[in-house]
Enzyme design. Structure first.
Site, PDB file in Angstrom:
ATOM      1  N   GLY A 460       0.808  -1.209   0.000  1.00  0.00           N
ATOM      2  CA  GLY A 460       0.000   0.000   0.000  1.00  0.00           C
ATOM      3  C   GLY A 460       0.841   1.258   0.000  1.00  0.00           C
ATOM      4  N   PHE A 461       2.046   1.176   0.535  1.00  0.00           N
ATOM      5  CA  PHE A 461       2.955   2.323   0.578  1.00  0.00           C
ATOM      6  C   PHE A 461       3.532   2.604  -0.802  1.00  0.00           C
ATOM      7  CE2 PHE A 461       6.795   4.618   1.611  1.00  0.00           C
ATOM      8  CZ  PHE A 461       6.474   5.357   2.742  1.00  0.00           C
ATOM      9  N   GLY A 462       3.881   1.564  -1.507  1.00  0.00           N
ATOM     10  CA  GLY A 462       4.501   1.703  -2.817  1.00  0.00           C
ATOM     11  C   GLY A 462       5.422   0.530  -3.088  1.00  0.00           C
ATOM     12  N   PRO A 463       6.258   0.593  -4.137  1.00  0.00           N
ATOM     13  CA  PRO A 463       7.146  -0.522  -4.486  1.00  0.00           C
ATOM     14  C   PRO A 463       8.329  -0.628  -3.533  1.00  0.00           C
ATOM     15  CG  PRO A 463       7.554   1.323  -5.937  1.00  0.00           C
ATOM     16  CD  PRO A 463       6.370   1.719  -5.090  1.00  0.00           C
ATOM     17  N   ASP A 575      -2.363  -3.141  11.659  1.00  0.00           N
ATOM     18  CA  ASP A 575      -2.442  -3.779  10.345  1.00  0.00           C
ATOM     19  C   ASP A 575      -1.582  -5.038  10.298  1.00  0.00           C
ATOM     20  OD1 ASP A 575      -3.442  -4.033   7.777  1.00  0.00           O
ATOM     21  OD2 ASP A 575      -1.826  -2.870   6.870  1.00  0.00           O
TER      22      ASP A 575
END
Length: 756
Positions: A460-463, A575
């Site tokens: 969800g944050f990025g790659p 999470d």
């Protein structure tokens, strides 16, 4: 024989082939110095004897402090003068001071052999030994078949084992001379460590945790699929981070392409260009790899690596060479003859291996071409003149600065990097002076400009990209992308929390970067990826036996206990899910992704929120429906995660033909009906030795997912229950027992929702 600290840990059995199943057995020492075991006092026929071929005038049988049971002369104070010793007859366990190897003079061989099963100490089918054929290395055998080999000893470690990080528990060595060859380890200070071979063919290193009063596994081999002997065939390269794991070494291609594409790699690989020894071959360097099987090898301790290369080049049968001993620089010479088998990539450590290839594919030819190109460029620059070169340099520098200001650099994937202003970058460095700051230039160099080949994940944050720093340390670089569901607040939240948290079961943040418009977090690299990569994949799930799964579950529990109770900040993760559990080279669980974590004051137990953060399937009902947050929220998530780890299925994607419950509801139904083991993944359900531990773990998980948060145990209690055999309360109905209470996705990306 067992440890005083752990009477249930048997480390040596004299009469292992004819065990006595009662307490009637008798051990006697004869006047001549022979040990005998009898079934009882009336039976005069020994069922086991030391069979000593000597005569001692005043024999004494003594169990020494190091675990060696010896027969010696009563008045002989020589610490190594024994007529007979148990160290010469190991069973399934090697401990400090014991040898694993062979005496060439007497023919004595020291090796470990597993028990037949947990109740029968008779020799099983697996053995762990040092193979003196060729150049010595440790191996695991199933009967006469080789299942694992450690790689060659390089003076510091076996090349197939990762580089040790601050080991203070034991030292180890390999001794090679004309009379004998053996491997040995010795404990440091008061630590207690042992090496054993179990009934499943696993070589395991255990250490005693004095405070917890339990054994903890440090590592085991084979540890993953790439440890299985020669899985990729000759000249095949096994990389556990790839899918499929087998590939060919650079400059090599599959022999049977059709079989290779179907996952049958046994035929191995061959060189793209054939060798031509008469006209001249060359060598290509392959780094960070486990050295091939040393069955057909030759050594010379007197020559250096440069002389080793010349010697190998002169011999057309020599296929590769490497340094024999890296403890004294690169000294000695080890050469391979015949096909190279059982090569794998090692994330940290490994060896440099120089393999024979056609001259046009060699490092020498590559260096020659580089030199010619460089010479041409230098010559061209000289002809054009220094003024023109200076102008070109200024233009390049200006363009590089312009690209950096836009956050998209040459060679990096477009749109993955987004961040705050330069002002925010400066502010961050002032707020976190103790957290190392990495420049964007450093990270570009480490990741090869964020090349797609280095991309190891997406959340969800990025790659996330794998990188190698200048000092050789491997890192994972997590980039905030333009399409991320998270932003600056989550980025700073992660930096704020995890920089202040230090625990073996939490992923370690090494630093951060907020260079102009780019925001990135730099973590320790986890070679075994995330838990979901293993348990939700049909093939990789089969490779996880029960001890590994329990080790992971226990590690997650200990990490949460630290967050909830023992850290300077009282943290609720919010999470916790399979994709946020990373696994290091020893399969130790590391909790990651603290972007949505929440801190609690010392006297605060619950909180309410209007914006939910987390992933459906792991959220407890009071949080998902009413926004009530507490440490019991993480306990619920842990319970779901433990059930998923046991059975290898996602909670919300679970489907059963007889009912509509989620995985937790199905587990509760089975547990009430006395069919708990039916939940266990079929590949480990046959491990009957661990059946009680499996049932207990599922029982504990069901206590964690109960509908009422007041009924759920805290993590201190969970850790205690996992490490003991005490009675457990019966779990009540789990949260979301009926399908359809909540609608959502159990995807790997974080799900951020507006509250009700």
């Amino acid at each position: 024989m067992w440890y005083r600290i752990s009477s249930s840990t048997v480390i040596w059995v004299a009469n292992r082939e004819i065990p006595i199943n009662s307490t009637s057995g008798v051990l006697k020492l004869t006047t001549s110095g022979t040990l005998n075991i009898f079934r009882n006092t009336s039976d005069l026929t020994p069922i086991w004897s030391s069979n000593a071929s000597f005569s001692v005038q005043n024999p004494v049988a003594e169990l020494r402090e190091n675990g060696n049971f010896v027969i010696r002369e009563e008045n002989d104070d020589n610490p190594v003068s024994f007529f007979w010793q148990s160290f010469d007859h190991p069973t399934d366990t090697l401990f400090s001071g014991m040898k694993l190897g062979k005496n060439f003079v007497t023919g004595q061989e020291w090796y470990l052999s597993c028990w037949k099963n947990s109740d029968d100490p008779a020799q099983g089918e697996y053995t762990y030994r040092l193979d003196p054929t060729g150049y010595p290395h440790n191996v695991i055998m199933k009967g006469q078949n080789l299942t694992f080999q450690t790689g060659a000893w390089n003076g510091v470690r076996f090349s197939g084992r990762p580089k040790s990080s601050g080991n203070t528990m034991y030292t180890h060595k390999v001794v090679i001379n004309k009379e004998e060859v053996y491997y040995m380890f010795e404990q440091i200070n008061s630590s207690v460590s042992r090496l054993m071979i179990n009934q499943s063919g696993k070589g395991q290193r255990w250490t005693w945790l004095q405070q917890a009063q339990k054994w903890s596994i440090l590592y085991e081999v084979p540890s993953d699929n790439c440890d299985n002997y020669n899985i990729c065939g000759a000249y095949g390269d096994c990389n556990i981070n790839n899918g499929p794991v087998c590939g060919c070494l650079e400059k090599f291609v599959p022999i049977d392409v059709d079989a290779w594409t179907k996952g049958d790699w046994g035929s191995g690989c061959t060189r793209k260009k054939p060798l031509d020894c008469q006209k001249g071959d060359g060598f290509r360097k392959y780094s960070h790899i486990k050295e091939p099987d040393t069955l057909s090898t030759w050594i010379d301790e007197r020559i250096n690596l440069k002389e080793c290369k010349k010697s190998c080049l002169r011999n057309c049968s020599c296929m590769a060479y490497a340094s024999l001993n890296i403890s004294k620089g690169e000294t000695g010479c080890l050469q391979w003859f015949g096909d190279l088998k059982d090569i794998r990539e090692v994330s940290e450590g490994g060896a440099d291996l120089f393999i024979r290839v056609a001259f046009s594919d060699s490092d020498r030819e590559k260096n020659k071409a580089t030199f010619i190109i460089s010479l041409s460029v230098v010559g061209g620059v000289c002809l054009l003149g220094l003024p023109l070169a200076f102008c070109i340099w200024k233009i390049i520098k200006k363009k590089s600065k312009l690209k950096r200001s836009k956050g998209i650099l040459q060679g990096s994937p477009k749109g993955i990097l987004r961040g705050s202003s330069k002002e925010h970058s400066n502010m961050s460095q002032k707020e976190d002076p103790d957290l190392p700051y990495f420049s964007l230039t450093t990270l570009l160099h480490a990741t090869n400009n964020f090349a797609n080949s280095n991309k190891i994940g997406q959340g969800g944050f990025g790659p996330v990209f794998k990188g190698i720093l200048e000092d050789g340390q491997q890192v994972a670089v997590k980039c905030l992308s333009e399409t991320s569901t998270q932003g600056t607040n989550e980025f700073m939240n992660e930096v704020k929390f995890i920089a202040k948290l230090q625990h073996r079961n939490l992923v370690r943040l090494l630093g951060y970067c907020t260079d102009e418009e780019n925001k990135m977090l730099i973590y320790e690299y986890m070679p075994n990826k995330s838990l979901d990569w293993h348990i939700f994949n049909e093939f990789r799930n089969k490779l996880l036996d029960w001890p590994k799964r329990f080790h992971i579950i226990d590690g997650i529990a200990r990490g949460l206990l630290y967050l909830h109770q023992d850290s300077r900040l009282r943290i609720v993760h919010r999470d916790l899910k399979a994709s946020n559990i990373l696994l290091d080279v020893k399969m130790d669980a590391k909790i990651s992704d603290f972007g949505t974590a929440r801190s609690f004051r010392e006297n605060e137990t619950t909180a309410s929120t209007n914006q939910l953060a987390g992933t459906f399937g792991y959220m407890p009902p009071e949080y998902a429906l009413d926004g009530i947050l507490s440490v019991k929220s993480d306990v619920f998530s842990f319970g779901v995660l433990a059930l998923e780890t046991v059975c290898g299925k996602r909670n919300r994607e679970f489907i059963h033909s007889d009912h509509l419950q989620h995985l937790s509801g199905h587990a509760w139904r089975l547990h009430r009906e006395g069919r708990t083991l039916e939940l266990v993944h079929q590949n480990i359900s046959q491990e009957s030795d661990y059946a009680l531990e499996m049932i207990r773990t599922i029982h504990i998980a069901l206590l964690c997912v109960q509908q009422s948060r007041e009924e759920r145990p805290d993590m201190a209690t969970v850790v205690l229950m996992l490490g003991s055999n005490g009675e457990l309360p019966m779990p009540s109905q789990p949260g979301f027992f009926t399908e359809g209470n909540i609608v959502g996705s159990d995807a790997d990306d974080n799900t951020l929702l507006e509250g009700r």
